[in-house]
Design a protein around this motif. Structure first.
Motif, PDB file in Angstrom:
ATOM      1  N   ILE A 114       0.685  -1.261  -0.129  1.00 40.48           N
ATOM      2  CA  ILE A 114       0.053   0.064   0.008  1.00 40.48           C
ATOM      3  C   ILE A 114       0.791   1.360   0.037  1.00 40.48           C
ATOM      4  N   LEU A 115       1.887   1.355   0.890  1.00 38.82           N
ATOM      5  CA  LEU A 115       2.961   2.270   0.817  1.00 38.82           C
ATOM      6  C   LEU A 115       3.632   2.828  -0.605  1.00 38.82           C
ATOM      7  N   LEU A 116       3.863   1.550  -1.130  1.00 39.36           N
ATOM      8  CA  LEU A 116       4.553   1.622  -2.472  1.00 39.36           C
ATOM      9  C   LEU A 116       3.574   2.096  -3.411  1.00 39.36           C
ATOM     10  N   ILE A 117       2.276   1.838  -3.302  1.00 42.68           N
ATOM     11  CA  ILE A 117       1.221   2.282  -4.429  1.00 42.68           C
ATOM     12  C   ILE A 117       1.002   3.710  -4.040  1.00 42.68           C
ATOM     13  N   VAL A 118       0.778   4.034  -2.916  1.00 37.58           N
ATOM     14  CA  VAL A 118       0.795   5.597  -2.437  1.00 37.58           C
ATOM     15  C   VAL A 118       1.924   6.584  -3.222  1.00 37.58           C
ATOM     16  N   VAL A 119       3.224   5.882  -2.848  1.00 36.99           N
ATOM     17  CA  VAL A 119       4.264   6.714  -3.148  1.00 36.99           C
ATOM     18  C   VAL A 119       4.204   7.098  -4.909  1.00 36.99           C
ATOM     19  N   MET A 120       3.830   5.754  -5.528  1.00 38.20           N
ATOM     20  CA  MET A 120       3.784   5.949  -7.032  1.00 38.20           C
ATOM     21  C   MET A 120       2.692   6.684  -7.530  1.00 38.20           C
ATOM     22  N   LEU A 121       1.718   6.921  -6.731  1.00 39.76           N
ATOM     23  CA  LEU A 121       0.516   7.715  -7.064  1.00 39.76           C
ATOM     24  C   LEU A 121       0.794   9.153  -7.002  1.00 39.76           C
ATOM     25  N   PHE A 122       1.369   9.474  -5.721  1.00 37.97           N
ATOM     26  CA  PHE A 122       1.541  11.121  -5.559  1.00 37.97           C
ATOM     27  C   PHE A 122       2.965  11.391  -5.623  1.00 37.97           C
ATOM     28  N   GLY A 123       4.090  10.420  -5.466  1.00 37.81           N
ATOM     29  CA  GLY A 123       5.490  11.215  -5.607  1.00 37.81           C
ATOM     30  C   GLY A 123       5.837  11.333  -4.308  1.00 37.81           C
ATOM     31  N   THR A 124       7.287  11.469  -4.070  1.00 37.58           N
ATOM     32  CA  THR A 124       7.702  11.823  -2.712  1.00 37.58           C
ATOM     33  C   THR A 124       7.807  13.091  -2.477  1.00 37.58           C
ATOM     34  N   LYS A 125       7.822  14.136  -3.603  1.00 38.89           N
ATOM     35  CA  LYS A 125       7.828  15.492  -3.409  1.00 38.89           C
ATOM     36  C   LYS A 125       6.403  15.967  -2.711  1.00 38.89           C
ATOM     37  N   ARG A 126       5.362  15.606  -3.312  1.00 36.85           N
ATOM     38  CA  ARG A 126       4.143  15.815  -3.036  1.00 36.85           C
ATOM     39  C   ARG A 126       3.755  15.188  -1.471  1.00 36.85           C
ATOM     40  N   LEU A 127       4.231  13.891  -1.320  1.00 34.97           N
ATOM     41  CA  LEU A 127       3.884  13.471   0.061  1.00 34.97           C
ATOM     42  C   LEU A 127       4.705  14.307   1.343  1.00 34.97           C
ATOM     43  N   ARG A 128       6.078  14.767   1.058  1.00 37.43           N
ATOM     44  CA  ARG A 128       6.946  15.392   1.831  1.00 37.43           C
ATOM     45  C   ARG A 128       6.221  16.756   2.076  1.00 37.43           C
ATOM     46  N   GLY A 129       5.647  17.558   1.222  1.00 37.48           N
ATOM     47  CA  GLY A 129       4.850  18.753   1.196  1.00 37.48           C
ATOM     48  C   GLY A 129       3.754  18.407   2.147  1.00 37.48           C
ATOM     49  N   LEU A 130       3.016  17.336   1.846  1.00 38.35           N
ATOM     50  CA  LEU A 130       1.832  17.134   2.662  1.00 38.35           C
ATOM     51  C   LEU A 130       2.029  16.852   4.216  1.00 38.35           C
ATOM     52  N   GLY A 131       3.285  16.329   4.446  1.00 33.65           N
ATOM     53  CA  GLY A 131       3.526  15.907   5.734  1.00 33.65           C
ATOM     54  C   GLY A 131       3.862  17.202   6.550  1.00 33.65           C
ATOM     55  N   SER A 132       4.822  17.992   6.066  1.00 35.55           N
ATOM     56  CA  SER A 132       5.122  19.374   6.429  1.00 35.55           C
ATOM     57  C   SER A 132       4.155  20.265   6.757  1.00 35.55           C
ATOM     58  N   ASP A 133       2.962  20.281   5.945  1.00 35.29           N
ATOM     59  CA  ASP A 133       1.896  21.140   6.010  1.00 35.29           C
ATOM     60  C   ASP A 133       0.984  20.548   7.073  1.00 35.29           C
ATOM     61  N   LEU A 134       0.722  19.209   7.268  1.00 33.53           N
ATOM     62  CA  LEU A 134       0.214  18.776   8.381  1.00 33.53           C
ATOM     63  C   LEU A 134       0.792  18.746   9.704  1.00 33.53           C
ATOM     64  N   GLY A 135       2.054  18.791   9.705  1.00 37.11           N
ATOM     65  CA  GLY A 135       2.895  19.087  10.892  1.00 37.11           C
ATOM     66  C   GLY A 135       2.762  20.690  11.335  1.00 37.11           C
TER      67      GLY A 135
END
Length: 56
Positions: A11-32
């Motif tokens: 599931i983690l691999l599929i999420v990374v493939m769909l959104f990309g690491t830059k978008r996930l990193r940005g989402l994590g920093s915004d949430l934090g």
């Protein structure tokens, strides 16, 4: 009947493939930032004493 570690990795691999690491990193920093802002506002609210109003 729980979720195994392999299913979580897939599931983690599929999420990374769909959104990309830059978008996930940005989402994590915004949430934090949102969580830390919420905590700060809650702490500031506790420090100020509520104004007592008298009913006439």
């Amino acid at each position: 009947m729980g979720i195994s570690i392999w299913q979580l990795l897939i599931i983690l691999l599929i999420v990374v493939m769909l959104f990309g690491t830059k978008r996930l990193r940005g989402l994590g920093s915004d949430l934090g930032g949102a969580i830390s802002g919420f905590r700060k506002s809650m702490n500031d609210g506790e420090k100020t004493e509520p104004v007592k109003q008298e009913l006439k």
